[in-house]
Every structure is written in structure tokens, then in C-alpha cells.
Design a protein around this motif. Structure first.
Motif, PDB file in Angstrom:
ATOM      1  N   ILE A 190     -43.684   0.872  28.506  1.00  0.00           N
ATOM      2  CA  ILE A 190     -42.732   1.050  27.279  1.00  0.00           C
ATOM      3  C   ILE A 190     -41.637  -0.096  27.576  1.00  0.00           C
ATOM      4  CG2 ILE A 190     -41.219   2.541  26.260  1.00  0.00           C
ATOM      5  CD1 ILE A 190     -42.935   4.875  27.298  1.00  0.00           C
ATOM      6  N   ALA A 191     -41.743  -0.759  26.656  1.00  0.00           N
ATOM      7  CA  ALA A 191     -40.573  -1.895  26.691  1.00  0.00           C
ATOM      8  C   ALA A 191     -39.935  -2.009  25.282  1.00  0.00           C
ATOM      9  CB  ALA A 191     -41.000  -3.255  26.893  1.00  0.00           C
ATOM     10  N   SER A 192     -39.585  -0.910  24.683  1.00  0.00           N
ATOM     11  CA  SER A 192     -38.835  -0.587  23.276  1.00  0.00           C
ATOM     12  C   SER A 192     -37.205  -0.884  23.758  1.00  0.00           C
ATOM     13  CB  SER A 192     -39.311   0.762  22.813  1.00  0.00           C
ATOM     14  OG  SER A 192     -38.759   1.775  23.764  1.00  0.00           O
ATOM     15  N   PRO A 193     -36.642  -0.811  22.401  1.00  0.00           N
ATOM     16  CA  PRO A 193     -35.117  -0.644  22.577  1.00  0.00           C
ATOM     17  C   PRO A 193     -34.420   0.440  23.210  1.00  0.00           C
ATOM     18  CG  PRO A 193     -35.736  -1.557  20.455  1.00  0.00           C
ATOM     19  CD  PRO A 193     -36.995  -1.008  21.204  1.00  0.00           C
ATOM     20  N   ASP A 194     -33.315   0.317  24.086  1.00  0.00           N
ATOM     21  CA  ASP A 194     -32.860   1.472  24.794  1.00  0.00           C
ATOM     22  C   ASP A 194     -32.898   2.860  24.064  1.00  0.00           C
ATOM     23  OD1 ASP A 194     -32.295  -0.646  26.582  1.00  0.00           O
ATOM     24  OD2 ASP A 194     -30.057  -0.358  26.503  1.00  0.00           O
ATOM     25  N   HIS A 195     -32.487   2.941  22.770  1.00  0.00           N
ATOM     26  CA  HIS A 195     -32.417   4.256  22.304  1.00  0.00           C
ATOM     27  C   HIS A 195     -33.730   4.970  22.042  1.00  0.00           C
ATOM     28  CE1 HIS A 195     -33.415   1.581  18.733  1.00  0.00           C
ATOM     29  NE2 HIS A 195     -33.375   2.595  18.014  1.00  0.00           N
ATOM     30  N   TRP A 282     -26.744 -11.591  24.793  1.00  0.00           N
ATOM     31  CA  TRP A 282     -27.613 -10.870  23.844  1.00  0.00           C
ATOM     32  C   TRP A 282     -27.660 -11.349  22.544  1.00  0.00           C
ATOM     33  CZ3 TRP A 282     -24.205  -6.677  25.806  1.00  0.00           C
ATOM     34  CH2 TRP A 282     -24.294  -6.063  27.090  1.00  0.00           C
ATOM     35  N   VAL A 283     -27.232 -12.678  22.331  1.00  0.00           N
ATOM     36  CA  VAL A 283     -27.158 -13.098  20.784  1.00  0.00           C
ATOM     37  C   VAL A 283     -28.383 -13.983  20.979  1.00  0.00           C
ATOM     38  CG1 VAL A 283     -25.981 -14.806  19.305  1.00  0.00           C
ATOM     39  CG2 VAL A 283     -24.580 -13.439  20.870  1.00  0.00           C
ATOM     40  N   TYR A 284     -29.600 -13.311  20.478  1.00  0.00           N
ATOM     41  CA  TYR A 284     -31.109 -13.818  20.753  1.00  0.00           C
ATOM     42  C   TYR A 284     -31.255 -14.307  19.170  1.00  0.00           C
ATOM     43  CZ  TYR A 284     -31.449 -10.810  24.787  1.00  0.00           C
ATOM     44  OH  TYR A 284     -31.498 -10.105  25.979  1.00  0.00           O
ATOM     45  N   TRP A 339     -30.030  -5.975  19.036  1.00  0.00           N
ATOM     46  CA  TRP A 339     -29.562  -4.615  19.138  1.00  0.00           C
ATOM     47  C   TRP A 339     -28.864  -4.195  20.445  1.00  0.00           C
ATOM     48  CZ3 TRP A 339     -31.491  -2.409  23.498  1.00  0.00           C
ATOM     49  CH2 TRP A 339     -32.798  -2.970  24.211  1.00  0.00           C
ATOM     50  N   ARG A 340     -28.969  -5.092  21.500  1.00  0.00           N
ATOM     51  CA  ARG A 340     -28.021  -4.761  22.838  1.00  0.00           C
ATOM     52  C   ARG A 340     -26.524  -4.700  22.392  1.00  0.00           C
ATOM     53  NH1 ARG A 340     -32.723  -6.867  25.339  1.00  0.00           N
ATOM     54  NH2 ARG A 340     -33.290  -5.792  27.189  1.00  0.00           N
ATOM     55  N   CYS A 341     -26.115  -5.212  21.314  1.00  0.00           N
ATOM     56  CA  CYS A 341     -24.774  -5.594  21.158  1.00  0.00           C
ATOM     57  C   CYS A 341     -24.047  -4.238  20.516  1.00  0.00           C
ATOM     58  CB  CYS A 341     -24.462  -6.593  20.200  1.00  0.00           C
ATOM     59  SG  CYS A 341     -25.056  -8.265  20.961  1.00  0.00           S
ATOM     60  N   LYS A 383     -16.454 -12.030  19.349  1.00  0.00           N
ATOM     61  CA  LYS A 383     -16.113 -11.526  18.235  1.00  0.00           C
ATOM     62  C   LYS A 383     -16.919 -11.501  17.160  1.00  0.00           C
ATOM     63  CE  LYS A 383     -11.912 -10.938  20.352  1.00  0.00           C
ATOM     64  NZ  LYS A 383     -11.510  -9.401  20.885  1.00  0.00           N
ATOM     65  N   ASP A 384     -18.218 -10.950  17.581  1.00  0.00           N
ATOM     66  CA  ASP A 384     -19.345 -10.983  16.535  1.00  0.00           C
ATOM     67  C   ASP A 384     -19.741  -9.738  15.789  1.00  0.00           C
ATOM     68  OD1 ASP A 384     -20.521  -9.872  18.644  1.00  0.00           O
ATOM     69  OD2 ASP A 384     -21.949 -11.397  19.060  1.00  0.00           O
ATOM     70  N   GLY A 385     -18.933  -8.774  15.869  1.00  0.00           N
ATOM     71  CA  GLY A 385     -18.950  -7.333  15.391  1.00  0.00           C
ATOM     72  C   GLY A 385     -19.729  -6.542  16.324  1.00  0.00           C
ATOM     73  N   ARG A 386     -19.829  -6.955  17.449  1.00  0.00           N
ATOM     74  CA  ARG A 386     -20.374  -5.854  18.501  1.00  0.00           C
ATOM     75  C   ARG A 386     -19.477  -4.847  18.823  1.00  0.00           C
ATOM     76  NH1 ARG A 386     -22.155  -9.061  23.470  1.00  0.00           N
ATOM     77  NH2 ARG A 386     -22.717 -10.520  21.791  1.00  0.00           N
ATOM     78  N   THR A 387     -20.043  -3.627  19.246  1.00  0.00           N
ATOM     79  CA  THR A 387     -19.091  -2.476  19.642  1.00  0.00           C
ATOM     80  C   THR A 387     -19.152  -2.491  21.262  1.00  0.00           C
ATOM     81  OG1 THR A 387     -21.092  -1.059  19.178  1.00  0.00           O
ATOM     82  CG2 THR A 387     -19.363  -1.184  17.482  1.00  0.00           C
ATOM     83  N   VAL A 388     -20.378  -2.853  21.969  1.00  0.00           N
ATOM     84  CA  VAL A 388     -20.352  -2.822  23.443  1.00  0.00           C
ATOM     85  C   VAL A 388     -19.414  -3.923  24.019  1.00  0.00           C
ATOM     86  CG1 VAL A 388     -22.726  -1.642  23.368  1.00  0.00           C
ATOM     87  CG2 VAL A 388     -22.263  -3.959  23.718  1.00  0.00           C
ATOM     88  N   PRO A 389     -18.886  -3.568  25.159  1.00  0.00           N
ATOM     89  CA  PRO A 389     -17.980  -4.586  25.578  1.00  0.00           C
ATOM     90  C   PRO A 389     -18.683  -5.944  26.501  1.00  0.00           C
ATOM     91  CG  PRO A 389     -18.254  -2.663  27.178  1.00  0.00           C
ATOM     92  CD  PRO A 389     -18.799  -2.372  25.871  1.00  0.00           C
TER      93      PRO A 389
END
Length: 554
Positions: A190-195, A282-284, A339-341, A383-389
Motif C-alpha cells: 500500500i503506497a497511497s496518500p497518508d489519509h 512536496w511541490v511535485y 497532497w502532502r502540503c 507561501k503557496d496555500g499549503r497548511t502544513v508547516p
């Protein structure tokens, strides 16, 4: 090869230096060989330093208590395990390569790299990588282009480039639950996104499949307990969490050194993550084929129950602005590939990178879950709209061990910082290599310091099982390489650590044994990461109630 020439040059330099030792120094070494604790190791460090650094006889040093088993190839008659792949993005692609399967285009690129640079052995390494007796029978990805690539990789049984002969193609499933229901799937990667991690892993166990789950183990705290309970109630199903650092030879040496007390009493651990490029933050890239017709956005959104669970927690903590259903309802290529952002899908720096650092220290020191966690940081650069630090500091206290672990991260500076385990008598730096430096105020080595046998501030012991730079091309890759997360060396031979971790999982399936990062180690990783995340989000210290097994605010 230039690498071999450099090794030989270092060998000649060390041979020359060894001839310059005075008789008095030889006598001093004989003396310290009788000193308790330091003893044979100290003498062996100097006597065998050449063997260690030139990677000739590294295995000899393991005779003082190593638990590392010699490398054993998979038997040609071993049971063939039928594997399903869920997620073929960046990490899913790497995991399939660890199993021995890659797209013809990837192999063709390796061939071209070897033509350009003969010192680049990545093609040879991949072609010669051991056959793990695995058949890829099923793949699932919600982006059509990735799914097609996964099918071709699974069919590339001869590891050939473009124009080669493909074998039978695995079946592509559009929903992961359809893959889990397939009778020709014994185990899933399993290598899906974290959620999706916890949800998919639990569904796989319920479907009777062995599970290799990429880290972090879970997205929410409640599912951490649920997954542990489900795994423990199905002990015949092998669960392995994807911390490939469990296969690093230098970490075993580090564990031995600490167990022998050579660092003295340990009070502080410093570790961190430094990167300084968009990929590392994470800006892929956004794939040219991606659009609402080629991506199943509804399935990407996540499990409704888990979303509600997370939103309820955020609301109760006064953090509802960090995550919300409106962000999921609107199709976004940026969110799909990056999605990591966002907390909507991610576990941030805590789940993505801190977990590597914690698990490494847990492997070496058996730390367990910290008694408390405090975090600070913010979105200071991207400063690209991400919410994670993109900057995070987390301090974990282990009161019963009387030590602190400090994790410090920035995604906007590549300044190199090593992992440090600081003891009263010496400090050990740990990565894909290992260095021990004696403290000037050491009590354990005071006599040796006064005699000039040990020089404070200079490496007393350096373990270099092998060096490899040909695979390092980006800042992110360099970060992983420096921490031993790309390759490990066993008795001088280089191995892909992901390959080794998958191999261990497969062997445990065949033998009915438990792997090195099973559900219990995974539970410790997940709870520790969640404590760090909650401390950051809530702006207060989080505590672990060991008796009740609960994260508390006081």
C-alpha cells in the motif's frame, strides 16, 4: 573505476599512517585493551580501522555480539507470493522496483545512464537484484496513466528496456476494494496518500491479505488503535511498516556501541530534516495527462468516516480552518499531486519525515513512546496555500529514560546536519556511516585522554560500511542517501534498503515469523508522530498516559 581508485588511495594513506605509530602508542593500546567496557572494542577500533574504512572485512567486527544475520538469498524453490499494488505514484514506483519490477522506460533510462557514465551501476544493480519469487497479479491506481504504467511494470518480468518482451500483465482494478477481493492476491503493498493508509491496511487485513504499508502508519489517532487491534487479532497475517532504515547495517553497529555503554549516559538526541528545493518541499510536477476524466477524484477524497472523525477533532481543538469538505469537493490537480502540503490528506513533516528520524532512534535505542511532545513552527517560506508547516521543531521528552529528543526541520535550507546521540563520555553521529567522538570531559576515558591515546574532539571510531554517490542527483536524494535510506551495505555489498525491507516481509510470510517493523513498532511510530502533530496544531504540550494508553493535554 574512480571510486575504487579513491578507496585504494585511502588504503595506502592509512597503511602509511599506521607505520608511523610509535612503540609507546602500541603499548598504550595494549593497556586500554584490558580496560572494562572500552576493552576489545577500543583496541579493535585502531587495529582494524583500515578494514572498516576500506570496507574489506566489516563483518569481522560483528563478532562482539551482532544480531545481524548473514545475507541469505531467496531459494529458487520458495513459494511464489502473489502481490497486489495499491498506489503507483512516487513511492509506489520505488516499492515495485524493490520487488524487481519497473517500467521498460525506467530500465531504458538506467541503460542510458550507464552508457554515459560507466561508474553509474544502477542498471547493473537492478538487473542483478535478487529474484524475490513474487508475481504482480493486480494493480490499482486512480490516475489512469499511473495505472497503465503499473501494469507494464508488473509485466516486465525480465527487467528489460523499451522493445523488450513483456510477460502476462497484471489486472488493473479501479477501486482498491475490488483488488482486495481478488482471489489471486496473497499480499498487498500500500503506497497511497497518508489519509488512506490506516483505512486500506485494515480493509486488507479483513480481506485476509498480508500487508506492507508505507509510512506513516495512520492519518488519525483512533484508527491507530483500530489497526493495532485488528493486526493482533490476525497474527497469521504479516504486517510490515515501510521504514526501510530497519535494514541499515550501521544502525546495528550503533545499537551495539550503546548497549556496551561506550557513550556513557545519554541525555540528548538531535536529529532533523534539511531540504532546499521544491521537490523536497512536496511541490511535485503535475502530469500532462491529468484531468477530471483520467483521475477518480471522488475516490481520492478519502473515507467519509475518517474525514468526519478528523474534522470533529479539528473542530474540538478550534482548528476547523485547517481542513474542510469544501477543499475535497473541488477538483484540484495541485492537491492531487502535491497532497502532502495540506492537512486534508497529509500528516505533514511529523508523519512524512520525522517518522524516519524517530524510527531510526527507536531502532537503536528502543525509546518507545515519549512521555510528552511540544512543537512549534509554521509556513515560513513556501507561501503557496499549503497548511502544513515547512519549518517544524518538536521536542520529545522520555522522562523514564531521562533524555530528550529534538527534531528540527526546514524545507528552505540544505545545510547538512547529522543525527547525534550525545552521551556523557562520547557523542555518536549516525547515518549511512557512523562516527564516535570522545568528550573532553569524559570520565570513562579520562586516563586514555591524559595518555594521549584518545584525542577529544576527533573521531575515535569511524565505521564506513560502504559509500555510494552515483545514485544521488537531487537534494532530496542526498538527504535520504546521507541517512542510509537508499542503500545499505552487508559484508561490503551494496543493497537497496527498500528491497531488503520487502524481502524481509516476504520471508516472514513464508516462514510465519514477525518482521522488524511490525504492528507494535508501527504503533509506537504512529502515536509519537500524532503527539508531535497535535502539539503543533494545538500550540500546547501533549502527554502520553502509559497506563491508559492515551494522548492527553495535561
Amino acid at each position: 573505476m574512480e571510486e575504487e581508485k579513491e578507496i585504494n588511495n585511502r588504503k595506502e594513506d592509512k597503511d602509511s599512517s599506521a607505520n608511523e605509530f610509535s612503540q609507546g602508542r602500541r603499548d598504550a593500546l595494549k593497556v586500554i585493551a584490558t580496560v572494562p567496557v572500552l576493552g576489545a572494542m577500543a583496541y579493535g577500533v585502531y587495529r582494524k580501522k583500515k578494514a572498516e574504512n576500506t570496507n574489506r572485512n566489516a563483518a569481522e567486527m560483528f563478532r562482539f555480539g551482532s544480531k545481524v544475520a548473514p545475507y541469505s538469498p531467496t531459494s529458487s524453490g520458495a513459494q511464489v507470493i502473489r502481490v497486489g499494488i495499491i498506489g503507483f505514484g512516487i513511492r509506489g514506483t520505488q516499492l515495485m522496483q524493490g520487488l524487481g519490477f519497473a517500467t521498460p522506460e525506467y530500465v531504458e533510462n538506467l541503460i542510458e545512464q550507464s552508457r554515459i557514465n560507466s561508474a553509474n551501476t544502477r542498471y547493473q544493480d537492478f538487473v542483478e537484484q535478487e529474484d524475490l519469487r513474487v508475481e504482480i497479479t493486480a494493480v490499482c491506481d486512480i490516475f489512469d496513466t499511473y495505472a497503465e504504467a503499473a501494469v507494464n511494470a508488473g509485466a516486465n518480468i525480465h527487467r528489460e528496456g523499451v522493445g523488450g518482451t513483456l510477460g502476462s500483465k497484471p489486472r488493473r482494478y479501479r477501486h482498491y476494494k475490488e483488488l482486495l477481493a481478488a482471489p489471486d492476491v496473497d499480499a498487498v503493498v500500500i503506497a497511497s496518500p497518508d489519509h488512506w493508509h490506516g483505512t486500506m491496511a485494515m480493509d486488507a487485513l479483513r480481506a485476509g491479505k498480508h500487508v506492507y504499508l508505507e509510512k506513516p502508519m495512520t492519518w488519525t489517532v483512533p484508527e491507530t488503535y483500530e489497526l493495532r487491534s485488528l493486526s493482533r487479532s490476525n497474527p497469521h497475517l504479516v504486517f510490515q511498516l515501510g521504514h526501510q532504515n530497519r535494514q541499515i547495517e550501521a544502525y546495528e553497529r550503533a545499537r551495539q556501541i550503546i548497549e556496551k555503554g561506550l557513550l556513557g549516559r545519554i541525555s540528548l538526541i538531535e536529529t532533523g530534516t534539511n531540504r532546499n528545493d521544491p521537490n523536497g518541499a512536496w511541490v511535485y510536477p503535475i502530469h500532462k495527462d491529468a484531468n477530471p476524466k483520467t483521475i477518480d477524484w471522488k475516490q481520492f477524497e478519502g473515507d467519509p468516516d475518517r474525514i468526519k472523525e478528523y474534522m470533529d477533532y479539528m473542530t474540538s481543538a478550534g482548528l476547523s480552518g485547517y481542513v474542510g469538505p469544501e477543499s475535497r469537493d473541488k477538483f484540484s490537480l495541485e492537491r492531487f499531486f502535491r497532497w502532502r502540503c495540506w492537512w486534508d490528506y497529509s500528516t505533514g513533516l511529523s508523519g512524512d519525515l520525522l517518522t524516519h528520524e524517530y524510527d531510526a532512534m527507536n531502532q537503536i535505542l528502543h525509546l518507545g513512546i515519549p512521555s510528552s511532545a511540544s512543537s512549534s513552527g509554521g509556513v515560513y517560506f513556501f507561501k503557496d496555500g499549503r497548511t502544513v508547516p515547512d519549518v517544524l521543531q518538536t521536542v520529545f521528552e522520555f522522562k523514564q529514560r531521562e533524555l530528550t529528543m529534538l527534531y528540527s526541520a526546514t524545507l528552505a535550507s540544505q545545510f547538512s546536519r547529522s543525527r547525534k546521540i550525545m552521551g556523557h563520555d562520547a557523542t555518536m553521529e549516525v547515518g549511512n556511516t557512523l562516527t564516535v567522538t570522545v568528550d573532553p570531559r569524559s570520565e570513562q576515558y579520562r586516563t586514555q585522554i591524559e595518555q594521549g591515546v584518545v584525542k577529544p574532539g576527533e573521531p575515535f571510531y569511524t565505521y564506513i560500511p560502504g559509500q555510494s554517490v552515483d545514485a544521488v542527483s537531487t537534494a532530496t536524494e542526498r538527504y535520504f542517501a546521507e541517512r542510509g535510506l537508499l542503500y545499505s551495505f552487508i559484508s561490503g555489498k551494496r543493497y537497496n534498503t527498500t528491497f531488503l525491507h520487502l524481502k524481509e516481509w516476504l520471508e516472514c510470510i513464508r516462514n510465519g515469523t514477525q518482521p522488524s517493523c511490525s504492528i507494535d513498532q508501527g504503533f509506537e511510530e504512529a502515536i509519537t508522530a500524532h503527539m508531535g502533530t497535535r502539539a503543533y496544531l494545538e500550540g500546547r504540550t501533549m502527554y502520553w498516559d502509559k497506563d491508559k494508553e492515551q494522548i492527553t493535554r495535561e
